[in-house]
Design an enzyme around this catalytic site. Structure first.
Site, mmCIF file in Angstrom:
data_model
loop_
_atom_site.group_PDB
_atom_site.id
_atom_site.type_symbol
_atom_site.label_atom_id
_atom_site.label_comp_id
_atom_site.label_asym_id
_atom_site.label_seq_id
_atom_site.Cartn_x
_atom_site.Cartn_y
_atom_site.Cartn_z
ATOM 1 N N SER A 1 58.623 -75.437 82.600
ATOM 2 C CA SER A 1 57.996 -74.211 83.054
ATOM 3 C C SER A 1 58.997 -73.326 83.813
ATOM 4 O O SER A 1 60.049 -72.998 83.278
ATOM 5 C CB SER A 1 56.761 -74.542 83.908
ATOM 6 N N ASP B 1 52.781 -74.322 78.039
ATOM 7 C CA ASP B 1 53.563 -74.766 79.197
ATOM 8 C C ASP B 1 53.863 -76.269 79.182
ATOM 9 O O ASP B 1 52.969 -77.094 79.035
ATOM 10 C CB ASP B 1 52.778 -74.417 80.459
#
Length: 311
Positions: free
Chosen positions: A57, A182
């Site tokens: 991320s 993500d």
């Protein structure tokens, strides 16, 4: 990229997810880079002190930049510009993603450009998740021969994919993958991901591995009201007071689990820099990032430990 040889010591850097709290990670790296250079009378970008960098991320964005030789100073300066520009809502996030992936792409293009996996100068692994079959999708540079066919993946696409938090940003396609979300959904703290790859590179000789883990801050308490969740349905688990309880819970709990397991396996060949936050900071709390600046100081004890692991 220099090929990692099995008989060598392997130094791994892992970088957590955490949205705007990546500002803290970038500042920790900036301080660490400065201190190491001052201590050793050198001028080396922090990423070049490692053999393998693994990021998830916001940590994946930082990892991509480090892998092509960007300094921690450059990355910290990017985050000061990027955060307020990107985290400007385009919706409330109920029926479409809350933020614009186009805005994030524009800012990341300034630092990553057209670089591909084949262009990295340090081993790189970026996490994501394939939403179609709920499988982890890890994007790796050529430190294993089996990674060779996908070295034409653009780092910009991988940075967007690993940071495409559900409800916050839209899904991302890369050259060899589609519908990615993500990496924090599967490995918000990617320490174990890095450790497993390092073990393969050393034929399971864990004594040759050292690992530095950089967090995005240990929450003083979670950014949601637990009482409201006791008998709640889908809506309150997805959205409560500008945060997503289910997303925050998933990412924070797995980060802690990965920390405990990695520490158990590596012992004194492992350090985690993850300061306790003074206030609760959600994934998109832009108004609170100034509170992170003073939490990034590196103690003499931690600096000595990092030095021991790197040299």
């Amino acid at each position: 990229m220099k090929r990692i040889r099995m008989e060598e010591k392997i130094r791994v850097l892992t970088l957590d997810g955490g949205g705007v709290r990546g500002y803290l990670s970038a500042k920790i790296l900036f301080n660490l880079e400065t201190l190491l250079n001052n201590e050793n009378n050198e001028n080396i970008n922090i990423g070049q002190r490692f053999d393998l960098i693994v990021g998830t991320s916001t940590g994946g964005i930082i990892a991509c930049a480090l892998s092509i030789g960007k300094s921690a100073k450059e990355i910290f300066e990017l985050y000061e510009i990027l955060i307020p520009k990107v985290f400007t809502p385009i919706s409330k996030g109920y029926f479409k993603n809350k933020y614009s992936s186009k805005a994030l792409r524009k800012e990341l293009d300034n630092i990553l450009g057209d670089k591909e996996l084949k262009d990295v100068i340090t081993g790189l692994c970026i996490t994501s998740v394939d939403v179609e079959n709920s499988s982890p999708r890890f994007h790796k540079s050529n430190y294993f021969e089996r990674n060779a066919p996908r070295q034409d993946e653009k780092l910009l696409d991988l940075a967007l994919a690993t940071s495409a938090a559900p409800t916050y940003f839209s899904l991302v396609d890369s050259k060899h993958s589609t519908n990615l979300t993500d990496g924090g959904v599967v490995a918000n703290n990617p320490s174990l991901v890095g450790l497993i790859d390092a073990m393969q590179l050393t034929s399971n000789n864990i004594e040759q591995i050292s690992l530095v883990s950089i967090g995005t801050g240990d929450q003083c308490h979670m950014p949601y009201n637990v009482e409201k969740l006791k008998n709640s349905g889908k809506l309150k688990w997805i959205y409560q007071s500008n945060s997503s309880p289910i997303l925050e819970l998933l990412m924070e709990s797995q980060s802690k689990l990965a920390h405990f397991q990695t520490g158990f396996l590596l012992g004194d060949r492992y350090i985690r820099l993850n300061p306790k936050l003074s206030v609760t900071i959600e994934l998109d709390s832009v108004d609170k990032i100034d509170s992170l600046k003073n939490l990034a100081d590196i103690s003499k004890k931690d600096l000595d430990m990092v030095q021991k692991l790197l040299f």
